[in-house]
Write a protein that holds these residues in place. Sequence first.
Motif, PDB file in Angstrom:
ATOM      1  N   LEU A  61       0.801  -1.097  -0.290  1.00 57.06           N
ATOM      2  CA  LEU A  61      -0.301   0.108  -0.260  1.00 57.06           C
ATOM      3  C   LEU A  61       1.002   1.278   0.225  1.00 57.06           C
ATOM      4  O   LEU A  61       1.168   1.520   0.837  1.00 57.06           O
ATOM      5  CB  LEU A  61      -1.125   0.137   1.250  1.00 57.06           C
ATOM      6  N   THR A  62       1.498   1.648  -0.813  1.00 53.73           N
ATOM      7  CA  THR A  62       2.171   2.659  -1.171  1.00 53.73           C
ATOM      8  C   THR A  62       1.272   3.731  -1.497  1.00 53.73           C
ATOM      9  O   THR A  62       0.225   4.159  -1.412  1.00 53.73           O
ATOM     10  CB  THR A  62       2.775   2.794  -2.510  1.00 53.73           C
ATOM     11  N   ALA A  63       2.709   5.475  -1.328  1.00 50.08           N
ATOM     12  CA  ALA A  63       1.516   6.430  -1.749  1.00 50.08           C
ATOM     13  C   ALA A  63       0.477   6.815  -2.241  1.00 50.08           C
ATOM     14  O   ALA A  63      -0.470   7.121  -2.489  1.00 50.08           O
ATOM     15  CB  ALA A  63       2.260   7.620  -1.200  1.00 50.08           C
ATOM     16  N   LYS A  64       0.632   6.153  -3.633  1.00 50.00           N
ATOM     17  CA  LYS A  64      -0.322   6.526  -4.990  1.00 50.00           C
ATOM     18  C   LYS A  64      -0.716   5.741  -4.302  1.00 50.00           C
ATOM     19  O   LYS A  64      -1.767   5.793  -4.977  1.00 50.00           O
ATOM     20  CB  LYS A  64       0.984   5.675  -6.648  1.00 50.00           C
ATOM     21  N   VAL A  65      -0.712   4.053  -4.026  1.00 48.61           N
ATOM     22  CA  VAL A  65      -2.219   3.547  -4.455  1.00 48.61           C
ATOM     23  C   VAL A  65      -3.449   4.261  -3.141  1.00 48.61           C
ATOM     24  O   VAL A  65      -4.485   4.326  -2.817  1.00 48.61           O
ATOM     25  CB  VAL A  65      -1.492   2.095  -3.259  1.00 48.61           C
ATOM     26  N   LEU A  66      -2.855   4.501  -1.813  1.00 43.59           N
ATOM     27  CA  LEU A  66      -3.696   5.211  -0.454  1.00 43.59           C
ATOM     28  C   LEU A  66      -4.001   6.479  -1.238  1.00 43.59           C
ATOM     29  O   LEU A  66      -5.326   6.710  -0.643  1.00 43.59           O
ATOM     30  CB  LEU A  66      -2.340   5.379   0.735  1.00 43.59           C
ATOM     31  N   SER A  67      -3.498   7.434  -1.215  1.00 40.75           N
ATOM     32  CA  SER A  67      -3.647   8.840  -2.437  1.00 40.75           C
ATOM     33  C   SER A  67      -4.972   8.197  -3.022  1.00 40.75           C
ATOM     34  O   SER A  67      -6.034   9.351  -3.369  1.00 40.75           O
ATOM     35  CB  SER A  67      -2.772   9.473  -2.673  1.00 40.75           C
TER      36      SER A  67
END
Length: 304
Positions: A61-67
């Motif tokens: 769950l990277t920043a890209k996914v979470l955003s």
Amino acid sequence: MKFKQIVIIDKTGLQDWAIEKLSKLSENPIKIYDDVPGSEEEAAIRIEEADCVFVSWSTQLTAKVLSNAKNLKYVGMCCSLYNKESANVDIDFANNHAITVKGIRDYGDEGLVEYVISELIRLIKGIGEKQWKKDAVELTGRKIGIIGMGATGKMLADRLQAFGAKLYYYNRSRKPQAEKDGIKYLPLNELLESTEIISLHLPKNTNILGEREFKQFGKGKILINTSLGLTFDKSAFDKWISAPSNYGIFDGDGMGTFRDEFDQLENIISSEVVSGWTIEAQERLSKKVLDHVIEFIGNKENNL
């Protein structure tokens, strides 16, 4: 308080009874996925409507996914959370966007320890296809080092002591209770030089053994790794394991991304099975994950 949309993004191991209880905490039916998303984009799509997500160690769950989840309030990690460096969730992004992340600890230790002892006994006695020394030997009197004296390391040490092994450990901080129980602390270099067998129990992305350390460990030794991925320098290990008298024991987690390569090596005992992933471990995991989310909801209600 209820979440609007709970999403279980991959195969978390949450038991049916836990999912049933979680369903009562979600206004909309829980979205449940039973496979690992193939890309960041797929993971992002899966959670875009979620305000609560549950995830195993298999999905990043990277920043890209979470955003992509604009309403996300809570991430329940159905796996261990030691620190942000080893987490598969971007903890910094979560903290900066008021997303609570809760991980768990100590749910698969029993099964993992059983695997280590089982494979170790088979190797030193020649019960399987491989035998450590020319003649079968016992655990009695063996000098065994534990690197990482957390819950798993301590449990393994306790079990091995019952067989009469001599236990030593190295850890970033001293463990008075372990020493009181007869497990002797040694600096890393002394541990490697003094022991015949070492077992690594460290957080993901830890690299503690390099070429110098493998030289100190020497030949005629056994290395065990059941951590999440390699906890040592791969090239240094390749040189060390090439000695016919050295052996490695790995489970499905311990091999990390090198499973296919390690399966071809004569002196490595490996298993595709994640040794701690038992039905009992999944029950413990489910209870701890559920306890965390119920506590989160209770805290939110108390602050209203």
